[in-house]
Write an enzyme that holds these catalytic residues in place. Structure first.
Site, mmCIF file in Angstrom:
data_model
loop_
_atom_site.group_PDB
_atom_site.id
_atom_site.type_symbol
_atom_site.label_atom_id
_atom_site.label_comp_id
_atom_site.label_asym_id
_atom_site.label_seq_id
_atom_site.Cartn_x
_atom_site.Cartn_y
_atom_site.Cartn_z
ATOM 1 N N ASP A 1 8.502 -0.946 -5.810
ATOM 2 C CA ASP A 1 9.154 0.042 -4.957
ATOM 3 C C ASP A 1 8.079 0.717 -4.113
ATOM 4 O O ASP A 1 7.053 0.107 -3.826
ATOM 5 C CB ASP A 1 9.936 1.048 -5.806
ATOM 6 C CG ASP A 1 11.151 1.610 -5.071
ATOM 7 O OD1 ASP A 1 10.959 2.191 -3.984
ATOM 8 O OD2 ASP A 1 12.277 1.479 -5.569
ATOM 9 N N HIS B 1 7.335 -1.286 -1.328
ATOM 10 C CA HIS B 1 8.141 -0.849 -0.201
ATOM 11 C C HIS B 1 7.365 0.049 0.757
ATOM 12 O O HIS B 1 7.965 0.761 1.561
ATOM 13 C CB HIS B 1 9.392 -0.122 -0.697
ATOM 14 C CG HIS B 1 10.343 -1.003 -1.448
ATOM 15 N ND1 HIS B 1 11.551 -0.566 -1.944
ATOM 16 C CD2 HIS B 1 10.270 -2.326 -1.780
ATOM 17 C CE1 HIS B 1 12.178 -1.562 -2.557
ATOM 18 N NE2 HIS B 1 11.413 -2.636 -2.481
#
Length: 446
Positions: A247, A270
């Site tokens: 993430d 991310h």
């Protein structure tokens, strides 16, 4: 008479031989045995337990075999270190300590150090976690002036928590590996944190935070395993660290200001994100964030701001500068329609975004160089694009295709000749008036 003299001499020599055996040979043999015993004892424990300010977890009875529960021993060592001036809690190298969820609580006497040179292991089986302790694994709260350092590892052993989305074993609540709550003057340096069930390192309601030279690692497909998560925290510096997870490498949430992030290697993951902000119509404020001199590689996003529809608040004075991106899906993103599921309800209103600068973002992208999707109700204003040089990646992500720059309801200016050239005409001019209606409702200063 001669025979008596000889007899007495023989007795004397026998006594002399016995005396020699008692005081030389036997003690020497016993000494060797004792030395071997002491040497074995030192090899087993390898630590002195007589220090007034160094508190080794082994001295509190920790088994250090990675199987027996050493949680209470860790808390006991912490309590001892917390009560003295300059206390040091030692986690020695070449040992593995199984630790169930614990809270290390202050306030402490003065500056306290947790020296991690060994390995702390979370329970690997989900069923062994108590339902009342699913939010944090190692929770440190109400502590001022604390340092966590060393060459060791905090291992969340989280793979059993990472069930694929939609499977019957998906978990709504998963633990954060290391969390600081309501703490000040915190330094975390040199350690490794890996494979957390969810967030790896979290700072909540804290102030005066520094993170230096840490490594945070989890597989790129591990869900919600943010590297460093900031919430309601100010006066932060994060630097010279390597972060690769499933993430956000860094996630900056509401209530954060005066944050400086630099010399970070991010990827997979991310990217470096502000938000998501404004979920469930909540109020959010973030200001004075500088991210610079960093590398982002093989991630979904690069520099990103994300907000939910319907929120209230303000994001302002944000700078992303001198960032090298390599094979990043979308290097520059503002998304005010953020949704973490397949479908989200349309809402009116939004957290306002102003004074955002993207400067010297260079490298390669795999899908879209810039994606600015601002709210229909509250446009993004004072967006500054300068020195951006982005080219399509030679190794696009599987299933991706290159798209043109998108700037929707976003106002500002672009400087220099940007690459791709479509970014030169992406932003609208003006738009200052619309921001005032929302800024009156929000507390933009932390």
């Amino acid at each position: 008479m001669k025979q008596n003299i000889m007899k007495q001499l023989c007795v004397f020599l026998c006594h002399l031989l016995v005396f020699f055996c008692l005081f030389t040979i036997i003690p020497s043999a016993y000494g060797r045995k004792l030395h071997r015993s002491c040497k074995k004892h030192h090899h087993t424990y390898g630590v002195s337990c007589n220090s007034t300010n160094n508190f080794n977890i082994l001295c509190f009875g920790a088994k250090a075999n990675g199987v027996s529960d050493d949680s209470k021993k860790l808390v006991a060592a912490w309590n001892a270190a917390c009560k003295v001036d300059g206390g040091i809690l030692q986690i020695p190298s070449n040992h593995r300590f199984l630790i169930k969820p614990v809270t290390l609580q202050g306030p402490c006497m003065s500056h306290v150090v947790i020296q991690i040179d060994g390995t702390l292991l979370a329970p690997s089986k989900v069923g062994s976690w108590s339902k009342s302790n699913l939010y944090q694994w190692i929770n440190i709260k109400w502590v001022q002036n604390i340092t966590i350092q060393g060459s060791g590892t905090i291992d969340g052993q989280g793979c059993n928590w990472w069930a694929p989305m939609g499977s019957k074993h998906t978990f709504d609540i998963k633990p954060t590996a290391l969390r600081f709550y309501a703490s000040e003057d915190v330094l975390v340096r040199d350690i490794m944190i890996k494979n957390s069930p969810q967030v790896h390192l979290k700072f909540d309601n804290s102030r005066g935070v520094k993170v230096n030279n840490v490594s945070i690692l989890a597989p790129g497909n591990s869900p919600n395993t943010d590297g460093i998560h900031l919430q309601n925290t100010r006066d932060v510096e994060i630097m010279h660290s390597n972060i690769g997870t499933g993430d956000d490498c860094l996630s900056i949430q509401t209530g954060c200001c005066n944050v400086h992030i630099h010399h970070i290697n991010c990827g997979p993951g991310h990217g470096i994100s502000i938000g998501g902000l404004g979920k469930d119509k909540s109020v959010a404020c973030v200001s004075d964030i500088l991210v610079e001199n960093s590398n982002i590689e093989n991630t979904l996003y690069g520099a990103r701001i994300k907000t939910w529809q319907g929120g209230i608040g303000l994001v302002k004075n944000i700078t992303f500068s001198n960032i090298q991106v390599t094979n990043v899906n979308s290097p520059i993103v503002i998304n005010q329609y953020y949704c973490d599921k397949s479908l989200c309800k349309n809402e009116t209103g939004s957290v306002a975004i102003k004074e955002v600068k993207f400067d010297k973002i260079t490298g390669s992208y795999s899908t879209q160089p810039i994606y600015l999707a601002c709210s229909d109700d509250i446009p993004c204003t004072e967006i500054d694009l300068s020195g951006i040089q982005l080219k399509p990646s030679r190794r696009p992500l599987e299933g991706s295709h290159v798209q043109q720059a998108l700037c929707y309801n976003s106002y500002g200016s672009s400087n220099d000749q940007l690459v791709p050239s479509s970014m030169n005409y992406c932003l609208k001019k003006g738009g200052d008036g619309a921001i005032n209606q929302i800024s009156r409702l929000s507390n933009a200063d932390c």
